[in-house]
Design a protein around this motif. Structure first.
Motif, PDB file in Angstrom:
ATOM      1  N   VAL A   1       0.864  -1.177   0.000  1.00  0.00           N
ATOM      2  CA  VAL A   1       0.000   0.000   0.000  1.00  0.00           C
ATOM      3  C   VAL A   1       0.899   1.225   0.000  1.00  0.00           C
ATOM      4  O   VAL A   1       1.802   1.347   0.835  1.00  0.00           O
ATOM      5  CB  VAL A   1      -0.928   0.017   1.229  1.00  0.00           C
ATOM      6  CG1 VAL A   1      -1.610   1.383   1.397  1.00  0.00           C
ATOM      7  CG2 VAL A   1      -1.973  -1.084   1.122  1.00  0.00           C
ATOM      8  N   VAL A   2       0.666   2.127  -0.943  1.00  0.00           N
ATOM      9  CA  VAL A   2       1.502   3.314  -1.081  1.00  0.00           C
ATOM     10  C   VAL A   2       1.046   4.384  -0.102  1.00  0.00           C
ATOM     11  O   VAL A   2      -0.132   4.733  -0.043  1.00  0.00           O
ATOM     12  CB  VAL A   2       1.438   3.861  -2.523  1.00  0.00           C
ATOM     13  CG1 VAL A   2       2.255   5.144  -2.640  1.00  0.00           C
ATOM     14  CG2 VAL A   2       1.955   2.814  -3.510  1.00  0.00           C
ATOM     15  N   LEU A   3       1.992   4.899   0.663  1.00  0.00           N
ATOM     16  CA  LEU A   3       1.709   6.002   1.583  1.00  0.00           C
ATOM     17  C   LEU A   3       1.361   7.242   0.770  1.00  0.00           C
ATOM     18  O   LEU A   3       2.161   7.696  -0.056  1.00  0.00           O
ATOM     19  CB  LEU A   3       2.930   6.294   2.458  1.00  0.00           C
ATOM     20  CG  LEU A   3       2.783   7.453   3.443  1.00  0.00           C
ATOM     21  CD1 LEU A   3       1.888   7.050   4.605  1.00  0.00           C
ATOM     22  CD2 LEU A   3       4.148   7.901   3.951  1.00  0.00           C
TER      23      LEU A   3
ATOM     24  N   ALA B   1       3.947   3.846   9.220  1.00  0.00           N
ATOM     25  CA  ALA B   1       4.979   4.565   8.480  1.00  0.00           C
ATOM     26  C   ALA B   1       5.517   3.645   7.394  1.00  0.00           C
ATOM     27  O   ALA B   1       5.281   2.427   7.401  1.00  0.00           O
ATOM     28  CB  ALA B   1       6.104   5.003   9.418  1.00  0.00           C
ATOM     29  N   VAL B   2       6.243   4.231   6.448  1.00  0.00           N
ATOM     30  CA  VAL B   2       6.870   3.445   5.388  1.00  0.00           C
ATOM     31  C   VAL B   2       7.737   2.346   6.008  1.00  0.00           C
ATOM     32  O   VAL B   2       8.520   2.597   6.931  1.00  0.00           O
ATOM     33  CB  VAL B   2       7.707   4.355   4.471  1.00  0.00           C
ATOM     34  CG1 VAL B   2       8.607   3.528   3.556  1.00  0.00           C
ATOM     35  CG2 VAL B   2       6.792   5.252   3.647  1.00  0.00           C
ATOM     36  N   GLY B   3       7.579   1.146   5.514  1.00  0.00           N
ATOM     37  CA  GLY B   3       8.314  -0.005   6.025  1.00  0.00           C
ATOM     38  C   GLY B   3       7.518  -0.869   6.972  1.00  0.00           C
ATOM     39  O   GLY B   3       7.862  -2.042   7.177  1.00  0.00           O
ATOM     40  N   ASP B   4       6.451  -0.335   7.550  1.00  0.00           N
ATOM     41  CA  ASP B   4       5.630  -1.129   8.459  1.00  0.00           C
ATOM     42  C   ASP B   4       4.848  -2.187   7.689  1.00  0.00           C
ATOM     43  O   ASP B   4       4.396  -1.963   6.557  1.00  0.00           O
ATOM     44  CB  ASP B   4       4.630  -0.245   9.206  1.00  0.00           C
ATOM     45  CG  ASP B   4       5.262   0.529  10.351  1.00  0.00           C
ATOM     46  OD1 ASP B   4       6.318   0.085  10.851  1.00  0.00           O
ATOM     47  OD2 ASP B   4       4.699   1.564  10.757  1.00  0.00           O
ATOM     48  N   VAL B   5       4.662  -3.335   8.317  1.00  0.00           N
ATOM     49  CA  VAL B   5       3.799  -4.393   7.802  1.00  0.00           C
ATOM     50  C   VAL B   5       2.650  -4.555   8.786  1.00  0.00           C
ATOM     51  O   VAL B   5       2.869  -4.889   9.953  1.00  0.00           O
ATOM     52  CB  VAL B   5       4.556  -5.721   7.640  1.00  0.00           C
ATOM     53  CG1 VAL B   5       3.593  -6.834   7.205  1.00  0.00           C
ATOM     54  CG2 VAL B   5       5.679  -5.573   6.617  1.00  0.00           C
ATOM     55  N   VAL B   6       1.438  -4.296   8.328  1.00  0.00           N
ATOM     56  CA  VAL B   6       0.262  -4.399   9.190  1.00  0.00           C
ATOM     57  C   VAL B   6      -0.538  -5.622   8.775  1.00  0.00           C
ATOM     58  O   VAL B   6      -0.863  -5.806   7.604  1.00  0.00           O
ATOM     59  CB  VAL B   6      -0.600  -3.113   9.144  1.00  0.00           C
ATOM     60  CG1 VAL B   6      -1.021  -2.749   7.735  1.00  0.00           C
ATOM     61  CG2 VAL B   6      -1.819  -3.258  10.055  1.00  0.00           C
TER      62      VAL B   6
ATOM     63  N   ARG C   1       2.067  -4.150   3.356  1.00  0.00           N
ATOM     64  CA  ARG C   1       3.315  -3.450   3.649  1.00  0.00           C
ATOM     65  C   ARG C   1       3.195  -2.022   3.139  1.00  0.00           C
ATOM     66  O   ARG C   1       2.739  -1.788   2.019  1.00  0.00           O
ATOM     67  CB  ARG C   1       4.489  -4.156   2.968  1.00  0.00           C
ATOM     68  CG  ARG C   1       5.841  -3.510   3.241  1.00  0.00           C
ATOM     69  CD  ARG C   1       6.954  -4.254   2.529  1.00  0.00           C
ATOM     70  NE  ARG C   1       6.809  -4.193   1.076  1.00  0.00           N
ATOM     71  CZ  ARG C   1       7.764  -4.512   0.212  1.00  0.00           C
ATOM     72  NH1 ARG C   1       8.951  -4.925   0.675  1.00  0.00           N
ATOM     73  NH2 ARG C   1       7.560  -4.433  -1.084  1.00  0.00           N
ATOM     74  N   ILE C   2       3.607  -1.063   3.955  1.00  0.00           N
ATOM     75  CA  ILE C   2       3.522   0.343   3.579  1.00  0.00           C
ATOM     76  C   ILE C   2       4.813   0.737   2.865  1.00  0.00           C
ATOM     77  O   ILE C   2       5.909   0.543   3.385  1.00  0.00           O
ATOM     78  CB  ILE C   2       3.301   1.250   4.811  1.00  0.00           C
ATOM     79  CG1 ILE C   2       2.147   0.713   5.673  1.00  0.00           C
ATOM     80  CG2 ILE C   2       3.035   2.681   4.370  1.00  0.00           C
ATOM     81  CD1 ILE C   2       0.839   0.540   4.937  1.00  0.00           C
TER      82      ILE C   2
END
Length: 331
Positions: free
Chosen positions: A157-159, A304-309, A322-323
Motif C-alpha cells: 500500500v503506497v503512503l 509509516a513506510v516499512g511497516d507491515v500491518v 506493507r507500507i
C-alpha cells in the motif's frame, strides 16, 4: 463455504476451500453434471456474488463434491480480491471506537484541548462529553460512501504524499447477494451473501480537517481500502457476527485484539436503513466500521513506510499489507 479467487494476471479462477487446500469451483460444478444448467455453471464458476445467491442446497452439494476432488494446482495463480465491489458504504456501528478515536484525534492534533480532556476525565471519568458521537448516531445507523475502485488485497500500500498520519482500521465487511429496496431488517439480513475482512486505511491528519468542513472524508479515505482474499458465506458468520474476535499485528507485534461485540444496530437494521427509498444491488460492499480498539488513532500506533500491518477476524481470514513510498521503497 470459504471462497477465494486466484489469478496469474491473464486468467483467474474461483476456488472453494476443502480440508487440506483449495479446489477450482469449475471442477466442482462439472462434477455435478446435469444437476446444474450450463448457464448457472458458467456464472457460478466465475462470479462469487452470483454463487452466494445460489440456493443453499446447491451450495451444500458443491461443498460436498469439492471435498471429494483432488486439490487444484497453483500453476502460477495467486490469491487476489475475491470480487470487485459495485460500491462501498462504511458504517460506524461502535460507540466505544467513536469515542476512543475522537480522544486520539484530540491527543494527536489538538494539544491544548487535550489538556482539558485529560483533566476532565481524570476528575469525572470518561468520556469527555464532546467526544461522544453526533446525536444522529443515536437515532440511526450512519455511514460514509467510500471509493469502491481502490480496493487491494494482500500486498503493498503506497503512503499518500499528503499525509503524515496513516492509520489502519480493522472492520468486518459484508456483501449483498440479492437486491434490496425499502427492506425490513429480516429481509435485509437475508440478502447478505458473505463476509470479508476490511482494512479502511485512513489519513488521519487530512481526515481531521475534512470532517470539520462538514462534507465528510475525501482524500483521507479514498486512496485505498484493503479486503481479505478469502470470503466466507453468510451462513457461517451471520449467526455469530457479534461474537467474533480479531487481531492487529504491526511488524509481527500484537497491537490489539478487538471484538465485534455490542453494536447498537444489527446488520439487518443497518442495511434496511441504507435501502430506504434506495435500491441496493448484488455486489455492493458494506462494513461495520472499526471494531473497538482496531485502529491506530485509538492505540497511539500509526503507520509509516516499512511497516507491515496484519489484521484478521476469526473464522474469516487475514489481510497483510506493507507500507511503501511512491517508488515502492520501504525505507
Amino acid at each position: 463455504m470459504k471462497l477465494r479467487r486466484v489469478s496469474n494476471g491473464a486468467t483467474s479462477r474461483l476456488q472453494i476451500a476443502v480440508t487440506d487446500g483449495w479446489v477450482d469451483m469449475a471442477r466442482a460444478l462439472e462434477s455435478l453434471g446435469s444437476e446444474i444448467s450450463d448457464e448457472n455453471a458458467r456464472r457460478w464458476s466465475e462470479d462469487v456474488v452470483a454463487l452466494l445467491a445460489a440456493p443453499a442446497d446447491v451450495r451444500a452439494r458443491l461443498a460436498t463434491v469439492a471435498a471429494s476432488l483432488t486439490l487444484s494446482e497453483d500453476d502460477g495463480h495467486t490469491p487476489t480480491l475475491p470480487f470487485a465491489p459495485r460500491s462501498f458504504r462504511d458504517f460506524m456501528l461502535y460507540e466505544s471506537h467513536a469515542i476512543d478515536a475522537a480522544r486520539g484525534f484530540v491527543r494527536s492534533f489538538l494539544p491544548r484541548a487535550w489538556g482539558i480532556v485529560r483533566a476532565y476525565e481524570a476528575v469525572l471519568g470518561p468520556p469527555f462529553p464532546p467526544l461522544k458521537p453526533h446525536r444522529l448516531w443515536y437515532r440511526q445507523p450512519i455511514y460514509y460512501m467510500g471509493n469502491h475502485l481502490a480496493f487491494v488485497s494482500d500486498g503493498d500500500v503506497v503512503l499518500p504524499s499528503y499525509t503524515r498520519a496513516l492509520d489502519y482500521e480493522l472492520e468486518l465487511g459484508f456483501v449483498l447477494a440479492r437486491e434490496l429496496y425499502d427492506a425490513d431488517p429480516a429481509e435485509a439480513e437475508a440478502a447478505i451473501g458473505g463476509f470479508v475482512v476490511v482494512n479502511d486505511f485512513s489519513a488521519r491528519d487530512v481526515q481531521h480537517d475534512e470532517m470539520r468542513s462538514g462534507f465528510g472524508p475525501q482524500k483521507a479515505k479514498h486512496f485505498c481500502n484493503g479486503m481479505s482474499a478469502i470470503m466466507v458465506s453468510a451462513d457461517e458468520i451471520l449467526p455469530r457476527w457479534r461474537d467474533l474476535n480479531g487481531f492487529v499485528r504491526i511488524n509481527g507485534k500484537l497491537i490489539a485484539t478487538p471484538s465485534s461485540a455490542d453494536p447498537p444496530w444489527s446488520l439487518g437494521e443497518a442495511l434496511a436503513h441504507a435501502s430506504r427509498s434506495e435500491r441496493l444491488r448484488p455486489g455492493e460492499l458494506f462494513a461495520t466500521g472499526t471494531l473497538p480498539g482496531g485502529s491506530g488513532i485509538e492505540t497511539g500506533r500509526l503507520l509509516a513506510v516499512g511497516d507491515v500491518v496484519e489484521i484478521g477476524i476469526e473464522g474469516i481470514g487475514t489481510l497483510t499489507n506493507r507500507i511503501v513510498d511512491k517508488d515502492g521503497r520501504t525505507a
